[in-house]
Design an enzyme around this catalytic site. Structure first.
Site, PDB file in Angstrom:
ATOM      1  CG  HIS A 127      -1.098  -3.797   5.631  1.00  0.00           C
ATOM      2  ND1 HIS A 127      -2.399  -3.952   5.180  1.00  0.00           N
ATOM      3  CD2 HIS A 127      -0.504  -2.944   4.750  1.00  0.00           C
ATOM      4  CE1 HIS A 127      -2.572  -3.230   4.075  1.00  0.00           C
ATOM      5  NE2 HIS A 127      -1.445  -2.602   3.805  1.00  0.00           N
ATOM      6  CG  ASP A 164      -2.950   3.025   2.994  1.00  0.00           C
ATOM      7  OD1 ASP A 164      -1.850   3.550   3.249  1.00  0.00           O
ATOM      8  OD2 ASP A 164      -3.088   2.052   2.223  1.00  0.00           O
ATOM      9  CG  HIS A 166      -2.802  -1.072   0.340  1.00  0.00           C
ATOM     10  ND1 HIS A 166      -1.876  -0.049   0.227  1.00  0.00           N
ATOM     11  CD2 HIS A 166      -2.635  -1.866  -0.736  1.00  0.00           C
ATOM     12  CE1 HIS A 166      -1.158  -0.241  -0.881  1.00  0.00           C
ATOM     13  NE2 HIS A 166      -1.602  -1.324  -1.488  1.00  0.00           N
ATOM     14  CG  ASP A 248      -1.434   3.956  -0.304  1.00  0.00           C
ATOM     15  OD1 ASP A 248      -2.443   4.465   0.228  1.00  0.00           O
ATOM     16  OD2 ASP A 248      -0.876   2.929   0.136  1.00  0.00           O
TER      17      ASP A 248
END
Ligand code: ZN
Length: 312
Positions: A127, A164, A166, A248
């Site tokens: 991120h 991931d 995200h 995740d």
């Protein structure tokens, strides 16, 4: 297959506070799983510190200085850089070691010592944008490694695959204007951080976003790999493949809402190794991103690393 494992105890010293899902216990769980006898053949090395200059390959130099300057010298209380992203006295060394691990993995793989490496590190990175910390991330470890591969080892075409849950907005932001950098992501949407639409394609179709609704599982993800992501990688023909390995999207994860099982992470790993064998002389470097259920994280990471060690 000899696989390099890069980590450093300093990555445990990035304290985030008792409420924070991105805890030192995550890395402890991963390292404990990788202590099992079946991982005895891993070659373990300590991650070096990434310099300001190396971090500035993926970030504005002023940002690198400002993040490191924001880290408190003392105190038990973690300090917020944004609502999710915190720093504590150990964060500077942890972040430098995290990025340094990927850089060292690139040096080891491009130098011919290993074909495959895994970086067990935190804080995560995907991120972090060129000039902004975000989503538990200070520096974009995988992008720093990719740009180090280009700058120091003259690797032309570099792909990052990110599984991931995200979207890796930071990696996309760093890669999207460079046609020789490819970023492919599977992620949940709508979901944090809100980026990662199919229409975000980069300057030369070099971004591939594959969003999934909550509850999506292995059948859908495997189909997307076979029908979209793998063909895009085959067309791009990377010289080096990096993986943002977040766990995740596991069905046990308390943060993510997808429905992958440990066997799906193993399957994706095998597919990516095949891509590396077809295009990259077998070179593949994976780095830990998210994953917040300690048991799922440990199991899925162990499975991922086991495939790196055993797949032909
Ligand atoms: Zn994540």
């Amino acid at each position: 297959m000899s696989v390099l494992l890069l980590t450093h105890p300093a990555c445990l010293d990035h304290e985030t506070g008792s409420w924070h899902p991105e805890s030192p216990d995550r890395l402890r769980a991963v390292l404990k799983a990788l202590d099992a006898p079946e991982f005895a053949a891993l070659v373990r090395e300590e991650a070096p510190l990434a310099s300001d200059e190396t971090l500035s390959l993926a970030h504005d130099a002023a940002y690198v200085k400002s993040v490191l300057a924001a880290i408190p010298a003392t105190g038990a209380q973690a300090l917020h850089l944004d609502p999710d992203t915190v720093v504590s006295p150990g964060s500077g060394e942890a972040a430098r070691r995290a990025a340094g691990a990927v850089v060292a993995a690139v040096d080891a793989v491009m130098g011919g010592r290993f074909d495959r490496a895994f970086c067990a590190i935190r804080p995560p990175g995907h991120h972090a944008e060129p000039a902004r910390p975000m989503g538990f991330c200070l520096f974009n470890n995988v992008a720093v490694g990719a740009l180090h591969a280009r700058t120091v080892h003259k690797v032309n075409r570099i792909a990052v695959v990110d599984f991931d849950v995200h979207h890796g907005n930071g990696t996309q932001a760093i890669f999207e204007n460079d046609p020789d950098l490819f970023y492919g992501s599977i992620h949940q949407a709508p979901f944090y951080p809100g980026t990662g639409r199919i229409s975000e394609r980069g300057v030369a179709g070099n971004i591939m976003n594959i969003p999934f609704g909550a509850g999506s599982g292995g059948i859908m993800v495997r189909r997307a790999f076979i029908e979209r992501l793998i063909p895009a990688l085959d067309e791009f023909m990377p010289d080096l493949l990096l993986v943002s390995a977040g766990f995740d999207a596991h069905h046990r994860d308390p943060v993510g809402g997808m429905d992958l099982g440990t066997e799906d992470f193993a399957w994706m790993t095998k597919e990516l190794i095949e891509v590396a064998r077809r295009h990259c002389g077998g070179r593949i470097i994976s780095t830990l991103e998210g994953g917040y259920d300690l048991r799922a994280l440990a199991d899925a990471t162990a499975s991922h690393v086991h495939v790196l060690m055993t797949a032909p």
